[in-house]
Scaffold this motif. Structure first.
Motif, PDB file in Angstrom:
ATOM      1  N   LEU A  18       0.826  -1.200   0.000  1.00 29.76           N
ATOM      2  CA  LEU A  18       0.000   0.000   0.000  1.00 29.76           C
ATOM      3  C   LEU A  18       0.863   1.253   0.000  1.00 29.76           C
ATOM      4  CD1 LEU A  18      -2.786  -0.924   2.596  1.00 29.76           C
ATOM      5  CD2 LEU A  18      -2.948  -0.974   0.106  1.00 29.76           C
ATOM      6  N   LEU A  19       1.925   1.248   0.793  1.00 29.57           N
ATOM      7  CA  LEU A  19       2.781   2.418   0.894  1.00 29.57           C
ATOM      8  C   LEU A  19       3.569   2.669  -0.386  1.00 29.57           C
ATOM      9  CD1 LEU A  19       4.067   1.931   4.547  1.00 29.57           C
ATOM     10  CD2 LEU A  19       2.405   3.606   3.745  1.00 29.57           C
ATOM     11  N   ARG A  20       3.902   1.606  -1.088  1.00 32.10           N
ATOM     12  CA  ARG A  20       4.671   1.752  -2.322  1.00 32.10           C
ATOM     13  C   ARG A  20       3.785   2.129  -3.506  1.00 32.10           C
ATOM     14  NH1 ARG A  20       9.268  -2.974  -2.605  1.00 32.10           N
ATOM     15  NH2 ARG A  20      10.162  -2.651  -0.535  1.00 32.10           N
ATOM     16  N   ARG A  63      -0.508  -8.234  -2.686  1.00 30.35           N
ATOM     17  CA  ARG A  63      -0.778  -7.212  -3.694  1.00 30.35           C
ATOM     18  C   ARG A  63      -2.278  -7.097  -3.947  1.00 30.35           C
ATOM     19  NH1 ARG A  63       3.909  -9.550  -6.357  1.00 30.35           N
ATOM     20  NH2 ARG A  63       2.635 -10.448  -8.009  1.00 30.35           N
ATOM     21  N   ILE A  64      -2.870  -6.055  -3.385  1.00 30.66           N
ATOM     22  CA  ILE A  64      -4.260  -5.714  -3.658  1.00 30.66           C
ATOM     23  C   ILE A  64      -4.283  -4.275  -4.146  1.00 30.66           C
ATOM     24  CG2 ILE A  64      -5.101  -7.303  -1.883  1.00 30.66           C
ATOM     25  CD1 ILE A  64      -5.746  -4.841  -0.169  1.00 30.66           C
ATOM     26  N   ASP A  65      -5.327  -3.928  -4.854  1.00 34.71           N
ATOM     27  CA  ASP A  65      -5.450  -2.564  -5.346  1.00 34.71           C
ATOM     28  C   ASP A  65      -5.762  -1.639  -4.164  1.00 34.71           C
ATOM     29  OD1 ASP A  65      -6.210  -0.145  -6.571  1.00 34.71           O
ATOM     30  OD2 ASP A  65      -6.860  -1.212  -8.364  1.00 34.71           O
ATOM     31  N   PRO A  66      -4.946  -0.610  -3.912  1.00 33.28           N
ATOM     32  CA  PRO A  66      -5.224   0.306  -2.795  1.00 33.28           C
ATOM     33  C   PRO A  66      -6.611   0.926  -2.851  1.00 33.28           C
ATOM     34  CG  PRO A  66      -3.010   0.671  -3.648  1.00 33.28           C
ATOM     35  CD  PRO A  66      -3.690  -0.281  -4.602  1.00 33.28           C
ATOM     36  N   GLU A  67      -7.170   1.085  -4.072  1.00 34.70           N
ATOM     37  CA  GLU A  67      -8.494   1.694  -4.183  1.00 34.70           C
ATOM     38  C   GLU A  67      -9.593   0.825  -3.589  1.00 34.70           C
ATOM     39  OE1 GLU A  67      -9.658   3.612  -7.792  1.00 34.70           O
ATOM     40  OE2 GLU A  67      -7.586   3.888  -8.431  1.00 34.70           O
ATOM     41  N   LEU A  68      -9.264  -0.429  -3.286  1.00 31.39           N
ATOM     42  CA  LEU A  68     -10.224  -1.267  -2.593  1.00 31.39           C
ATOM     43  C   LEU A  68     -10.433  -0.769  -1.170  1.00 31.39           C
ATOM     44  CD1 LEU A  68     -11.966  -3.845  -2.814  1.00 31.39           C
ATOM     45  CD2 LEU A  68     -10.002  -5.146  -2.022  1.00 31.39           C
ATOM     46  N   ASP A  88       0.305  -2.724 -11.879  1.00 33.72           N
ATOM     47  CA  ASP A  88      -0.394  -3.225 -13.062  1.00 33.72           C
ATOM     48  C   ASP A  88      -0.516  -4.736 -13.060  1.00 33.72           C
ATOM     49  OD1 ASP A  88      -0.665  -0.673 -14.039  1.00 33.72           O
ATOM     50  OD2 ASP A  88       1.258  -0.733 -15.082  1.00 33.72           O
ATOM     51  N   HIS A  89      -0.045  -5.397 -12.002  1.00 35.60           N
ATOM     52  CA  HIS A  89      -0.061  -6.854 -11.969  1.00 35.60           C
ATOM     53  C   HIS A  89      -0.706  -7.348 -10.676  1.00 35.60           C
ATOM     54  CE1 HIS A  89       2.616  -6.730 -15.442  1.00 35.60           C
ATOM     55  NE2 HIS A  89       3.338  -5.854 -14.786  1.00 35.60           N
ATOM     56  N   LEU A  90      -1.748  -6.680 -10.256  1.00 38.47           N
ATOM     57  CA  LEU A  90      -2.415  -7.057  -9.014  1.00 38.47           C
ATOM     58  C   LEU A  90      -3.225  -8.327  -9.232  1.00 38.47           C
ATOM     59  CD1 LEU A  90      -3.583  -3.513  -7.918  1.00 38.47           C
ATOM     60  CD2 LEU A  90      -1.540  -4.737  -7.215  1.00 38.47           C
ATOM     61  N   HIS A  91      -3.203  -9.191  -8.214  1.00 36.37           N
ATOM     62  CA  HIS A  91      -3.882 -10.473  -8.341  1.00 36.37           C
ATOM     63  C   HIS A  91      -5.197 -10.515  -7.570  1.00 36.37           C
ATOM     64  CE1 HIS A  91      -0.514 -12.497 -10.385  1.00 36.37           C
ATOM     65  NE2 HIS A  91       0.229 -11.678  -9.689  1.00 36.37           N
TER      66      HIS A  91
END
Length: 388
Positions: free
Chosen positions: A29-31, A191-196, A237-240
């Protein structure tokens, strides 16, 4: 004159047992914060690579970093103190993440947040991270995991790359059964999308500009060097973690009773709902900002702006949700044309119980409404759920 509302910062509780990948998710998330200023509260920095933190070696105090991350080492007794510090306007934070390990039971942290008198914070959900490869062993070692899952708003089934497809499906079914209506998403390496979890910050042009690369830029460049296929964009761009975002807009007012019935019966996996609702004759003066995360629900009325188009505009975020069914359910909430219903004011009671108390004459601001135990399990607040 209506007093200005105090901006509120969502506070997300991030929980998970040792080895689940919670720290990896936090680092991700921080990155990949995309300009969002994140405040992090942890009790042990350990392996948390919060940019220069491990280089500077500063722990046990509030530390401000130039790239927008602000981190604190605290225990539960200090939580309110640090929240007060983090929510000062000078910190300019957009979201706060509490890493729950070592602080308290996650549901206790949720209770503290819901009971807080700090007008600057808004509950942002309880995220439980579980290790797919070690789930059964962790459950045997920590039977309280079942209780943690039962009160979670979002469950991240992490390290799914370490189990086969059949095992992955079995684990998803087990976790979904234990977590009830919570959304369950799969992830690799946290790796999750921070916008979640939070909305990207919108800032004036140039506010985040700097004359040199930040640590965040350097870390992203380092990742790109290690993964040539990322084409300069890193892991974002490679979030699972697969999830869906569904938009809904209506130019016809919503019937308050039907809309609350929709919220009562919203499907499993629907994690967040945000936007504005027009209740028409129920309150012709105001539009209602809606904030729902997991079992938590709140409406905040604000006056319509002069010339503003009166619309209901919602965004729904979750995993495994049926977009068509959601659209049909919301379309059925629209008010019938014709004369106003004689009990429209009474119909608004279901909405107003989740809204701040109106400001009294002479008060500087509105008081927050009590978060009580609602009529139905689906709309129960997180504090009540934690007692289950």
């Amino acid at each position: 004159m209506t007093p200005p509302r105090i901006p509120q910062i969502p506070v997300v509780v991030l929980a998970g047992f040792l080895g689940s990948g919670k720290t990896t998710l936090l680092n991700h998330l921080l990155r990949n914060r995309a300009g969002t200023r994140i405040g992090v509260i942890v009790n042990d920095f350990g392996a948390i690579e919060i940019d220069a933190m491990t280089v500077s070696g500063q722990v046990g105090s509030t530390v401000s970093l130039g790239n927008g991350c602000l981190c604190c080492a605290v225990d539960a007794s200090e939580l309110d103190t640090f929240l007060e510090s983090l929510t000062r306007p000078s910190a300019r934070l957009d979201v706060i993440v509490i890493e729950a390990s070592g602080l308290a039971e996650p549901q206790e942290l949720v209770r503290m947040l819901l009971a807080s008198d700090n007008p600057h914070i808004l509950y942002g959900g309880l995220v439980e991270v579980v290790d797919a490869a070690e789930f059964d062993a962790t459950r045997r070692r920590h039977p309280e995991l079942d209780r943690h899952l039962a009160v979670a708003d979002l469950v991240v089934l992490n390290k799914t790359d370490r189990v086969g497809e059949a095992e992955r499906e079995r684990l998803r079914a087990t976790v979904a059964e234990l977590s009830g209506p919570a959304a369950v998403i799969s992830a690799e390496h946290g790796r999750i999308d921070p916008e979640l979890l939070f909305d990207p910050a919108l800032r004036p042009d140039g506010e985040e500009m700097a004359g040199q690369l930040s640590f965040e830029d350097l870390l992203r460049q380092e990742e790109c060097d290690e993964h040539e296929e990322c084409d300069g964009h890193g892991h974002a761009d490679h979030l699972h973690a697969a999830y869906e975002s569904v938009d809904f807009t209506a130019d016809v007012p919503m019937d308050p009773r039907r809309f609350m019935a929709f919220l009562d019966s919203r499907p499993e996996g629907l994690y967040r709902i945000k936007g504005f609702v027009d209740f028409g004759a129920g309150d012709r003066d105001n539009t209602y900002a809606l904030h729902a995360v997991g079992r938590f629900l709140r409406f905040v009325p604000r006056p319509w702006a002069r010339g503003e188009q009166r619309l209901t505009q919602l965004v729904m975020i979750g995993a495994g949700i049926d977009a068509v069914a959601l659209h049909e359910g919301l379309a059925a909430c629209r008010a019938e044309p014709g004369p106003d219903a004689p009990d429209i004011e009474r119909a608004m009671w279901g909405v107003l119980r989740y809204a701040p108390e109106p400001a009294r004459e002479g008060d500087g601001e509105a008081d927050e409404a009590e978060v009580d135990v609602p009529d139905t399990p689906q709309r129960c607040n997180q504090e009540a759920a934690a007692e289950a």
